[in-house]
Design a protein around this motif. Sequence first.
Motif, PDB file in Angstrom:
ATOM      1  N   THR A   1      -3.014  19.362  33.314  1.00 55.22           N
ATOM      2  CA  THR A   1      -1.864  20.156  33.747  1.00 55.22           C
ATOM      3  C   THR A   1      -0.589  19.299  33.745  1.00 55.22           C
ATOM      4  OG1 THR A   1      -2.202  19.599  36.069  1.00 55.22           O
ATOM      5  CG2 THR A   1      -3.312  21.579  35.261  1.00 55.22           C
ATOM      6  N   ALA A   2       0.546  20.018  33.784  1.00 62.57           N
ATOM      7  CA  ALA A   2       1.839  19.305  33.784  1.00 62.57           C
ATOM      8  C   ALA A   2       1.966  18.447  35.030  1.00 62.57           C
ATOM      9  CB  ALA A   2       2.972  20.327  33.731  1.00 62.57           C
ATOM     10  N   LEU A   3       1.452  18.953  36.161  1.00 65.30           N
ATOM     11  CA  LEU A   3       1.560  18.210  37.425  1.00 65.30           C
ATOM     12  C   LEU A   3       0.798  16.887  37.335  1.00 65.30           C
ATOM     13  CD1 LEU A   3       2.456  18.001  40.345  1.00 65.30           C
ATOM     14  CD2 LEU A   3       0.536  19.428  41.032  1.00 65.30           C
ATOM     15  N   GLN A   4      -0.419  16.963  36.798  1.00 65.09           N
ATOM     16  CA  GLN A   4      -1.211  15.737  36.706  1.00 65.09           C
ATOM     17  C   GLN A   4      -0.525  14.733  35.786  1.00 65.09           C
ATOM     18  OE1 GLN A   4      -3.637  14.699  33.978  1.00 65.09           O
ATOM     19  NE2 GLN A   4      -5.316  13.809  35.157  1.00 65.09           N
ATOM     20  N   THR A   5       0.022  15.245  34.677  1.00 63.20           N
ATOM     21  CA  THR A   5       0.683  14.356  33.710  1.00 63.20           C
ATOM     22  C   THR A   5       1.894  13.677  34.338  1.00 63.20           C
ATOM     23  OG1 THR A   5       0.013  15.895  32.004  1.00 63.20           O
ATOM     24  CG2 THR A   5       1.664  14.274  31.381  1.00 63.20           C
ATOM     25  N   VAL A   6       2.730  14.474  35.009  1.00 61.50           N
ATOM     26  CA  VAL A   6       3.967  13.911  35.553  1.00 61.50           C
ATOM     27  C   VAL A   6       3.663  12.927  36.692  1.00 61.50           C
ATOM     28  CG1 VAL A   6       4.539  15.690  37.285  1.00 61.50           C
ATOM     29  CG2 VAL A   6       6.363  14.551  36.080  1.00 61.50           C
ATOM     30  N   VAL A   7       2.653  13.250  37.493  1.00 61.79           N
ATOM     31  CA  VAL A   7       2.284  12.352  38.602  1.00 61.79           C
ATOM     32  C   VAL A   7       1.742  11.037  38.051  1.00 61.79           C
ATOM     33  CG1 VAL A   7       0.630  12.030  40.495  1.00 61.79           C
ATOM     34  CG2 VAL A   7       1.922  14.149  40.354  1.00 61.79           C
ATOM     35  N   THR A   8       0.824  11.140  37.083  1.00 64.42           N
ATOM     36  CA  THR A   8       0.234   9.930  36.500  1.00 64.42           C
ATOM     37  C   THR A   8       1.318   9.049  35.871  1.00 64.42           C
ATOM     38  OG1 THR A   8      -1.753  11.198  36.007  1.00 64.42           O
ATOM     39  CG2 THR A   8      -1.540   9.091  34.893  1.00 64.42           C
TER      40      THR A   8
ATOM     41  N   GLN B   1       4.513   8.928  36.513  1.00 61.40           N
ATOM     42  CA  GLN B   1       5.410   8.326  37.508  1.00 61.40           C
ATOM     43  C   GLN B   1       4.737   7.165  38.238  1.00 61.40           C
ATOM     44  OE1 GLN B   1       8.718   9.308  38.065  1.00 61.40           O
ATOM     45  NE2 GLN B   1       8.772   7.419  39.265  1.00 61.40           N
ATOM     46  N   LEU B   2       3.465   7.367  38.625  1.00 60.28           N
ATOM     47  CA  LEU B   2       2.740   6.300  39.348  1.00 60.28           C
ATOM     48  C   LEU B   2       2.624   5.061  38.465  1.00 60.28           C
ATOM     49  CD1 LEU B   2      -0.128   8.395  41.016  1.00 60.28           C
ATOM     50  CD2 LEU B   2       1.802   7.355  42.195  1.00 60.28           C
ATOM     51  N   GLU B   3       2.295   5.281  37.196  1.00 56.59           N
ATOM     52  CA  GLU B   3       2.145   4.141  36.284  1.00 56.59           C
ATOM     53  C   GLU B   3       3.491   3.479  36.014  1.00 56.59           C
ATOM     54  OE1 GLU B   3      -1.982   5.340  33.982  1.00 56.59           O
ATOM     55  OE2 GLU B   3      -0.070   5.761  32.978  1.00 56.59           O
ATOM     56  N   ALA B   4       4.525   4.302  35.923  1.00 56.31           N
ATOM     57  CA  ALA B   4       5.861   3.731  35.707  1.00 56.31           C
ATOM     58  C   ALA B   4       6.285   2.884  36.907  1.00 56.31           C
ATOM     59  CB  ALA B   4       6.874   4.850  35.486  1.00 56.31           C
TER      60      ALA B   4
ATOM     61  N   GLN C   1       8.208  11.307  45.741  1.00 51.04           N
ATOM     62  CA  GLN C   1       9.577  11.672  46.125  1.00 51.04           C
ATOM     63  C   GLN C   1      10.496  11.642  44.898  1.00 51.04           C
ATOM     64  OE1 GLN C   1      11.258   9.536  49.588  1.00 51.04           O
ATOM     65  NE2 GLN C   1      13.147   9.408  48.402  1.00 51.04           N
ATOM     66  N   ALA C   2      10.249  10.663  44.016  1.00 48.67           N
ATOM     67  CA  ALA C   2      11.071  10.559  42.798  1.00 48.67           C
ATOM     68  C   ALA C   2      10.883  11.797  41.914  1.00 48.67           C
ATOM     69  CB  ALA C   2      10.705   9.293  42.032  1.00 48.67           C
ATOM     70  N   ILE C   3       9.626  12.289  41.832  1.00 49.50           N
ATOM     71  CA  ILE C   3       9.359  13.494  41.025  1.00 49.50           C
ATOM     72  C   ILE C   3      10.088  14.689  41.634  1.00 49.50           C
ATOM     73  CG2 ILE C   3       7.559  15.110  40.244  1.00 49.50           C
ATOM     74  CD1 ILE C   3       5.599  12.693  40.353  1.00 49.50           C
ATOM     75  N   SER C   4       9.946  14.831  42.960  1.00 47.99           N
ATOM     76  CA  SER C   4      10.610  15.941  43.659  1.00 47.99           C
ATOM     77  C   SER C   4      12.115  15.862  43.466  1.00 47.99           C
ATOM     78  CB  SER C   4      10.301  15.881  45.161  1.00 47.99           C
ATOM     79  OG  SER C   4       9.009  16.358  45.393  1.00 47.99           O
ATOM     80  N   MET C   5      12.628  14.634  43.549  1.00 52.62           N
ATOM     81  CA  MET C   5      14.074  14.430  43.441  1.00 52.62           C
ATOM     82  C   MET C   5      14.582  14.884  42.072  1.00 52.62           C
ATOM     83  SD  MET C   5      16.471  13.504  45.269  1.00 52.62           S
ATOM     84  CE  MET C   5      15.522  12.773  46.571  1.00 52.62           C
ATOM     85  N   ARG C   6      13.866  14.489  41.015  1.00 45.09           N
ATOM     86  CA  ARG C   6      14.286  14.883  39.663  1.00 45.09           C
ATOM     87  C   ARG C   6      14.310  16.408  39.539  1.00 45.09           C
ATOM     88  NH1 ARG C   6      11.090  10.786  37.628  1.00 45.09           N
ATOM     89  NH2 ARG C   6       9.442  12.237  37.003  1.00 45.09           N
ATOM     90  N   HIS C   7      13.274  17.029  40.110  1.00 38.35           N
ATOM     91  CA  HIS C   7      13.179  18.487  40.049  1.00 38.35           C
ATOM     92  C   HIS C   7      14.325  19.127  40.818  1.00 38.35           C
ATOM     93  CE1 HIS C   7      11.679  22.497  41.096  1.00 38.35           C
ATOM     94  NE2 HIS C   7      11.105  22.439  39.897  1.00 38.35           N
TER      95      HIS C   7
END
Lengths: 388, 390
Positions: free
Chosen positions: A57-64, A66-69, A135-141
Amino acid sequence: MKAILAIAGVEVRRFLRDRSNIFFVFIFPLLLILLLGTQFGSSRAETRVALAGGSGTALQTVVTEQLEADGMQVESGTPQVVREQLGRGRADVGLLISIEAAAAFNDGRQADLEILTASQASAQAALQEVRGSLQAISMRHSQLAALERAGMPAEAAAAALAQAREAVQAPRVDILDTDNTAQEFRGLGVFDLGAVQQLLLFIFLSSLTGAATLIQARRYGVISRTMAAPVSSGQTIAGQAVGRFGIASVQGAYILVGTALLFGVDWGNIWLTALVLMAFSAVAAAGAMIIGSLLDHDGAATGIGIGAGLVLAGLGGCMVPPEFFAGPLQSISWLTPHRWAYDALAAIQRRDASITDILPALGVLAAMAATLLVSGAWLLRRSLQRAL
Amino acid sequence: MRALWTMVGNDFRQRLRDKSVLIFSLIVPLALMGVLSLAFGRLGTGSVDLQPATVVASVEDSGPLGAALLDSLGSIEAMEVTVREVPADAVSSETRSTGAALGIVIPADFSSALASGQPSTLQLIEGSGSVLETSVLISIVTGIVDQFTAASVTEAAARLGGVPPDAAAGIGRTAVAGEPILYITEGIAPAGQLSLRAGLVAGQTGLFLLFTVGFGVLGLLAEKEQGTLGRIRSTAVPQWTIIAAKAVVGFSLGVAASAVLLASGTLLFGVDFGSPAVVGLLVLGAAAAATSLTFIVAKVVRTAEQANVAQSIVAMVLGIAGGAFFPIQASGFMAVLMDLNPVGAFIRGLGISAGGGGVGEIAVPLMTMWGFAVVCVLVSRFLPDRGASS
């Protein structure tokens, strides 16, 4: 002098010929340095996140991503595996993505994530890191949503945000360490710290456990027969001490060269390092003389040797770096030769110390060696007079 | 049977007279537990709760963001934070002398620089106290600064998109004030791992159990060297009782030493391993695994000295790999390999037990240890007896 060197030579040859010494003296220290390097060697331990659910899913991709970044190590598994990994301390933080959360994220609605921490105190810092990434993901959104609400098309908003990120300078956060602990280890190679610690631990440990051979030499009459020759008791004792010193030095030199060649350990000025090593080996040899003279049972001597070797190493900072010790333990650690040698080697390795800088440590080690040697010689002389 | 118990009794008396048993099985591990527990400090307790912390701060910023940052710190849910304001030049010394977790110097141009996207520097001074609270606070401060920056970036993006400056500032604020798209519910995973301090007690017990149990087989080889074994063999005693007596001695010494070490650890270091019955089962399993290993050592060595060295090598390798000194992080094949290590299984079992697990929950560690024991006994049956040929 010839007699002393002859006795010492015999001791070193006996030691090197004993195949059972090969593992503990030559193989085990390097294995341990390798293990410590791979476990703790990196300057900053990676936070380990176990992720479950939301596969593809998009959520799993974006979370993974961001965490790796953000420098975290991400592994996926089932919720049960994630819980087990956390429970066993093999992950710091677990993140469970439900089907509902993934769907909500796709629809632009709020997604509920379950975040689990391990039961260790250190997991709190990891949790904070993961919270920062989320928080960074939420912030971008939120940024995109706010711009779109202001009437900007999605693509234009994204492009404007990218451009603004280039233009706006984020405040720099400078972190100063008041007790210089972090600075102490900055720039150290993966194996550098472990190599110093294991070098000191094993030189002392091998010397002390070697005290059993002195007891055997007494038991089998080797020392009595030596003294039957035109050799004085002083020469016999000195020969034994020099022998033990030779063994400690051989092992020290081996670890020094071995770690430099195999693991690229930077020891700094090799001559100063060798000087510290010799002073420390002298203390270790003298310590072995004391145990070998005080005890009459080689099994007990080995036990005391291993016990004292490990405890002194622990107190002297060879298991946990002394820079992390609390106040009282800091003071106690200065009673061990390990701490003086550790500090001298650290100064050479990390700060390019000169001979003047390490002179106090060398002086203390020399004084320790002299005191122990005189006591050991006296005790050995006494031990020769009693039956085994 | 009488012969067996006579030999066991005799061996016990010999071992108890031998100081090395006492040194190896009790004095050395207890001393190591004490030293390492001291060295690990507060990290060893494994407490999940963050301790209250003080932040020494200086706010020279005339705008709203400096004060907002400090307000945010004062209202953190994860920990209790007290903010103490001092002049800028006193932050470093106050942080050091008062044992505060963190010092913050917020520069005069902080708000204005953020608003205009100009560079500014926020200075954080790490305290000399607990590393844990300090690192959590640093993460939180960084997160707050990131939020402020995001507002500023959104505002700039809005202006780039043609939004008038006054309205753009509002868009920036709403971007960071709204509900986040990701909402987090926090929980704690069921504990299956010991705290560092409890892990040390368990690890040292597992490690020295391997040494202690080895005294049984050492006794066998010592008797061989002294000639007493030949004399026993010349009597009408069944041959199996000789080996069985040594195994019973090693096993019993191991169980007794482990029980004393775990009980001492509980009393001296304030750790709790849970149900004594569950812990007892784990100790029996670990002692069985350790005893079975000595059968192999007894077959492959020729002298007591060789046995001593072999036993030490096996104990140190299995002990360290099992996490006797520090937990080993591994994944994949290495993790599976380490799961089969009896010392690792013993520590894991104690972790489950300490977390409130019962007999059912420790089935895997128990099976690992007993499985190891069975495999070792079977392997030892097929190994040629080098000691007998010497």
